[in-house]
Design a protein around this motif. Structure first.
Motif, PDB file in Angstrom:
ATOM      1  N   LYS A 195       0.771  -1.038  -0.012  1.00 58.77           N
ATOM      2  CA  LYS A 195       0.074   0.129  -0.073  1.00 58.77           C
ATOM      3  C   LYS A 195       0.980   1.106   0.124  1.00 58.77           C
ATOM      4  O   LYS A 195       1.663   1.377   0.882  1.00 58.77           O
ATOM      5  N   ALA A 196       0.727   2.101  -0.979  1.00 58.06           N
ATOM      6  CA  ALA A 196       1.568   3.110  -1.336  1.00 58.06           C
ATOM      7  C   ALA A 196       1.490   4.162  -0.143  1.00 58.06           C
ATOM      8  O   ALA A 196       2.802   4.708   0.248  1.00 58.06           O
ATOM      9  N   ASP A 197       0.332   4.424   0.755  1.00 64.70           N
ATOM     10  CA  ASP A 197       0.462   5.261   1.855  1.00 64.70           C
ATOM     11  C   ASP A 197       1.241   4.961   2.973  1.00 64.70           C
ATOM     12  O   ASP A 197       1.394   5.772   3.952  1.00 64.70           O
ATOM     13  N   TRP A 198       1.691   3.692   2.983  1.00 63.50           N
ATOM     14  CA  TRP A 198       2.379   3.156   4.210  1.00 63.50           C
ATOM     15  C   TRP A 198       3.889   2.854   3.831  1.00 63.50           C
ATOM     16  O   TRP A 198       4.507   2.167   4.812  1.00 63.50           O
ATOM     17  N   GLN A 199       4.400   3.464   2.827  1.00 61.22           N
ATOM     18  CA  GLN A 199       5.819   2.908   2.508  1.00 61.22           C
ATOM     19  C   GLN A 199       6.602   3.893   3.291  1.00 61.22           C
ATOM     20  O   GLN A 199       7.763   3.370   3.355  1.00 61.22           O
ATOM     21  N   GLY A 200       6.281   4.883   3.753  1.00 61.70           N
ATOM     22  CA  GLY A 200       7.126   5.555   4.851  1.00 61.70           C
ATOM     23  C   GLY A 200       7.751   4.497   5.997  1.00 61.70           C
ATOM     24  O   GLY A 200       8.708   4.634   6.555  1.00 61.70           O
ATOM     25  N   PHE A 201       6.788   3.701   6.438  1.00 65.30           N
ATOM     26  CA  PHE A 201       7.022   2.883   7.396  1.00 65.30           C
ATOM     27  C   PHE A 201       7.867   1.729   7.095  1.00 65.30           C
ATOM     28  O   PHE A 201       8.826   1.384   7.588  1.00 65.30           O
ATOM     29  N   VAL A 202       7.693   1.501   5.817  1.00 69.37           N
ATOM     30  CA  VAL A 202       8.404   0.287   5.183  1.00 69.37           C
ATOM     31  C   VAL A 202      10.064   0.846   5.061  1.00 69.37           C
ATOM     32  O   VAL A 202      10.862   0.176   5.632  1.00 69.37           O
ATOM     33  N   GLU A 203      10.026   1.915   4.445  1.00 69.06           N
ATOM     34  CA  GLU A 203      11.508   2.679   4.466  1.00 69.06           C
ATOM     35  C   GLU A 203      12.257   2.694   5.779  1.00 69.06           C
ATOM     36  O   GLU A 203      13.562   2.637   5.737  1.00 69.06           O
ATOM     37  N   HIS A 204      11.733   3.163   6.719  1.00 69.70           N
ATOM     38  CA  HIS A 204      12.082   3.743   8.117  1.00 69.70           C
ATOM     39  C   HIS A 204      12.159   2.279   8.951  1.00 69.70           C
ATOM     40  O   HIS A 204      12.739   2.518   9.884  1.00 69.70           O
ATOM     41  N   GLY A 205      11.700   1.219   8.442  1.00 66.42           N
ATOM     42  CA  GLY A 205      11.682   0.186   9.324  1.00 66.42           C
ATOM     43  C   GLY A 205      11.174   0.174  10.526  1.00 66.42           C
ATOM     44  O   GLY A 205      11.407  -0.248  11.727  1.00 66.42           O
ATOM     45  N   VAL A 206       9.460   0.577  10.503  1.00 64.52           N
ATOM     46  CA  VAL A 206       8.861   0.702  11.812  1.00 64.52           C
ATOM     47  C   VAL A 206       7.508  -0.073  11.479  1.00 64.52           C
ATOM     48  O   VAL A 206       6.685  -0.123  10.286  1.00 64.52           O
ATOM     49  N   GLN A 207       7.118  -0.836  12.587  1.00 69.18           N
ATOM     50  CA  GLN A 207       6.014  -1.669  12.437  1.00 69.18           C
ATOM     51  C   GLN A 207       4.937  -0.888  13.257  1.00 69.18           C
ATOM     52  O   GLN A 207       5.022  -0.402  14.465  1.00 69.18           O
ATOM     53  N   PRO A 208       3.686  -0.199  12.684  1.00 72.86           N
ATOM     54  CA  PRO A 208       2.697   0.299  13.089  1.00 72.86           C
ATOM     55  C   PRO A 208       2.232  -0.456  14.301  1.00 72.86           C
ATOM     56  O   PRO A 208       1.853  -1.575  13.971  1.00 72.86           O
ATOM     57  N   THR A 209       1.995  -0.015  15.456  1.00 74.34           N
ATOM     58  CA  THR A 209       1.422  -0.743  16.461  1.00 74.34           C
ATOM     59  C   THR A 209       0.200  -0.053  17.186  1.00 74.34           C
ATOM     60  O   THR A 209       0.005   1.259  17.049  1.00 74.34           O
ATOM     61  N   LEU A 210      -0.786  -0.666  17.578  1.00 75.78           N
ATOM     62  CA  LEU A 210      -2.118  -0.278  18.150  1.00 75.78           C
ATOM     63  C   LEU A 210      -2.543  -0.529  19.470  1.00 75.78           C
ATOM     64  O   LEU A 210      -3.298   0.434  20.127  1.00 75.78           O
ATOM     65  N   GLN A 211      -1.648  -1.277  20.260  1.00 76.01           N
ATOM     66  CA  GLN A 211      -1.915  -1.695  21.651  1.00 76.01           C
ATOM     67  C   GLN A 211      -2.011  -0.440  22.770  1.00 76.01           C
ATOM     68  O   GLN A 211      -2.583  -0.281  23.287  1.00 76.01           O
ATOM     69  N   SER A 212      -1.199   0.757  22.310  1.00 79.33           N
ATOM     70  CA  SER A 212      -1.021   1.831  23.121  1.00 79.33           C
ATOM     71  C   SER A 212      -2.239   2.905  23.078  1.00 79.33           C
ATOM     72  O   SER A 212      -2.317   3.778  23.656  1.00 79.33           O
ATOM     73  N   LEU A 213      -2.773   2.588  21.784  1.00 81.93           N
ATOM     74  CA  LEU A 213      -3.878   3.662  21.518  1.00 81.93           C
ATOM     75  C   LEU A 213      -5.105   3.766  22.648  1.00 81.93           C
ATOM     76  O   LEU A 213      -5.272   2.626  23.053  1.00 81.93           O
ATOM     77  N   ARG A 214      -5.434   5.011  22.676  1.00 80.70           N
ATOM     78  CA  ARG A 214      -6.640   5.281  23.742  1.00 80.70           C
ATOM     79  C   ARG A 214      -7.657   6.014  22.871  1.00 80.70           C
ATOM     80  O   ARG A 214      -7.282   7.103  22.511  1.00 80.70           O
ATOM     81  N   LEU A 215      -9.086   5.608  23.193  1.00 77.72           N
ATOM     82  CA  LEU A 215     -10.007   6.526  22.474  1.00 77.72           C
ATOM     83  C   LEU A 215     -10.431   7.512  23.791  1.00 77.72           C
ATOM     84  O   LEU A 215     -10.794   7.184  24.691  1.00 77.72           O
ATOM     85  N   VAL A 216     -10.064   8.904  23.413  1.00 77.46           N
ATOM     86  CA  VAL A 216     -10.516   9.678  24.446  1.00 77.46           C
ATOM     87  C   VAL A 216     -11.800  10.686  24.161  1.00 77.46           C
ATOM     88  O   VAL A 216     -12.396  11.097  25.033  1.00 77.46           O
ATOM     89  N   ALA A 217     -12.353  10.504  22.947  1.00 77.60           N
ATOM     90  CA  ALA A 217     -13.393  11.254  22.691  1.00 77.60           C
ATOM     91  C   ALA A 217     -14.214  11.205  21.153  1.00 77.60           C
ATOM     92  O   ALA A 217     -13.261  10.643  20.406  1.00 77.60           O
ATOM     93  N   ARG A 218     -15.171  11.405  21.249  1.00 75.22           N
ATOM     94  CA  ARG A 218     -15.713  11.346  19.814  1.00 75.22           C
ATOM     95  C   ARG A 218     -16.842  12.414  19.569  1.00 75.22           C
ATOM     96  O   ARG A 218     -17.311  13.054  20.560  1.00 75.22           O
ATOM     97  N   ALA A 219     -16.649  13.101  18.359  1.00 74.78           N
ATOM     98  CA  ALA A 219     -17.445  14.325  17.932  1.00 74.78           C
ATOM     99  C   ALA A 219     -18.085  14.246  16.908  1.00 74.78           C
ATOM    100  O   ALA A 219     -17.058  13.894  15.719  1.00 74.78           O
ATOM    101  N   ILE A 220     -18.983  14.542  16.391  1.00 73.05           N
ATOM    102  CA  ILE A 220     -19.649  14.676  15.076  1.00 73.05           C
ATOM    103  C   ILE A 220     -19.968  16.277  14.740  1.00 73.05           C
ATOM    104  O   ILE A 220     -20.514  16.839  15.491  1.00 73.05           O
ATOM    105  N   THR A 221     -19.623  16.606  13.467  1.00 77.87           N
ATOM    106  CA  THR A 221     -19.682  17.962  13.048  1.00 77.87           C
ATOM    107  C   THR A 221     -21.096  18.131  12.801  1.00 77.87           C
ATOM    108  O   THR A 221     -21.887  17.369  12.475  1.00 77.87           O
ATOM    109  N   PRO A 222     -21.819  19.317  13.611  1.00 73.59           N
ATOM    110  CA  PRO A 222     -23.168  19.705  13.258  1.00 73.59           C
ATOM    111  C   PRO A 222     -23.708  19.677  11.881  1.00 73.59           C
ATOM    112  O   PRO A 222     -23.012  19.796  10.992  1.00 73.59           O
TER     113      PRO A 222
END
Length: 246
Positions: free
Chosen positions: A129-156
Motif C-alpha cells: 500500500k502506497a500510503d504506508w511506504q514511509g513505515f517500510v522505508e524507516h523499518g517501523v511496524q505500526p502498533t495499536l496496543q497503546s492507542l486510547r480512545l479519548v473522545a468522539r465528536a460529529i460535525t453539526p
C-alpha cells in the motif's frame, strides 16, 4: 478538527455534490493526540493548518484525517487493547472490527503524513500500500496496543463537510521515528509541543478546546490513561449540543 489532502477534499466535494443540497452524512475520521510528560506538565502536539485550506484554515489542530478503509487491511504485529477496541467498535453504525481497525490505523498514517511521526516499534515491515511506504522505508511496524480512545465528536448538520471524528491518544514514547522535516504532505505549517493549559489558549477550533479540557480532566484522575476510561461523545440533537459518556 482533522486535516485532509487536496485529493481527499476534491473527492469529498464531488460526492457531496452528487448528494444534492440536502443534509450531508458525516464521514468517518480519526485524529491522534500525541502526549509527552515533562515534569509536572503534559505537552500536546499541535500543528497549524495552511491558510489556503478550505477546512479550518490557519487553525491549530491535531494530526488526522478521513478514514481510508484500505488502512484496515494493513498488517500490524498487535491489536487494539480489548477495552479500547470495544469502545471504538461501539462508535460504528454497522459494528465492524475491520472498520474500527481502519479508523485507528488512519490516525497513525495521517500522523506520519502530516507530522513526520511514525507510531510503532522498530522492525521489518512490508506492505504494497502506497500510503504506508514511509513505515517500510524507516523499518517501523505500526502498533495499536497503546492507542486510547479519548473522545468522539460529529460535525453539526448544515456544515459544508461533516465528520464523525474519533479522537485517539498515544504517548510520545510510542513514537519509533521522528522525521526532522515533518511529514511528506506538509499539510501543517507549524508543529509545536504545548502544555495542555497553553494549548487551550491557542487559535484552535471550539471542539478542539472542548476535547483538550476533557483530556486534562481525565489525566488529572488517571495520569497513565489506562484502558477503558470514559469517552465523551459530542453531537447536535434537535439543535441542542449534547454530551454523552460511553
Amino acid at each position: 478538527m482533522v486535516g485532509l489532502t487536496k485529493a481527499q477534499v476534491d473527492k469529498a466535494d464531488s460526492r457531496d455534490a452528487a448528494l444534492g443540497p440536502g443534509p450531508k452524512r458525516p464521514r468517518d475520521a480519526a485524529t491522534l493526540i500525541l502526549l509527552d510528560r515533562k515534569g509536572d506538565d503534559v505537552l500536546v502536539l499541535m500543528g497549524r493548518r495552511h491558510a489556503s485550506h478550505a477546512f479550518m484554515p490557519g487553525k491549530f489542530v491535531f494530526p488526522g484525517g478521513r478514514t481510508d478503509p484500505d488502512d484496515g487491511r494493513v498488517p500490524v504485529p498487535d491489536a487494539l487493547d480489548p477495552q479500547e477496541e470495544a469502545k471504538l467498535v461501539a462508535t460504528i453504525a454497522r459494528r465492524s472490527l475491520t472498520r474500527a481497525r481502519a479508523i485507528a490505523l488512519s490516525a497513525i498514517r495521517e500522523t506520519y503524513e502530516e507530522a513526520g511521526l511514525l507510531i510503532g516499534r522498530k522492525g521489518p515491515f512490508a506492505t504494497t500500500k502506497a500510503d504506508w511506504q514511509g513505515f517500510v522505508e524507516h523499518g517501523v511496524q505500526p502498533t495499536l496496543q497503546s492507542l486510547r480512545l479519548v473522545a468522539r465528536a460529529i460535525t453539526p448538520p448544515g456544515r459544508v463537510r461533516r465528520f464523525d471524528t474519533r479522537f485517539l491518544s498515544v504517548w510520545r514514547s510510542d513514537v519509533a521515528v521522528e522525521l526532522p522535516d515533518g511529514g511528506p504532505t506538509n499539510e501543517l505549517e507549524e508543529l509545536v509541543w504545548l502544555p495542555l493549559q497553553e494549548a487551550r489558549q491557542a487559535d484552535i477550533p471550539a471542539i478542539t478546546k472542548t476535547i483538550l479540557e476533557e483530556l486534562q480532566h481525565r489525566l488529572a484522575l488517571d495520569p497513565l490513561l489506562r484502558p477503558g476510561g470514559p469517552v465523551p461523545f459530542y453531537r447536535m440533537v434537535h439543535n441542542s449540543f449534547v454530551r454523552d459518556i460511553f
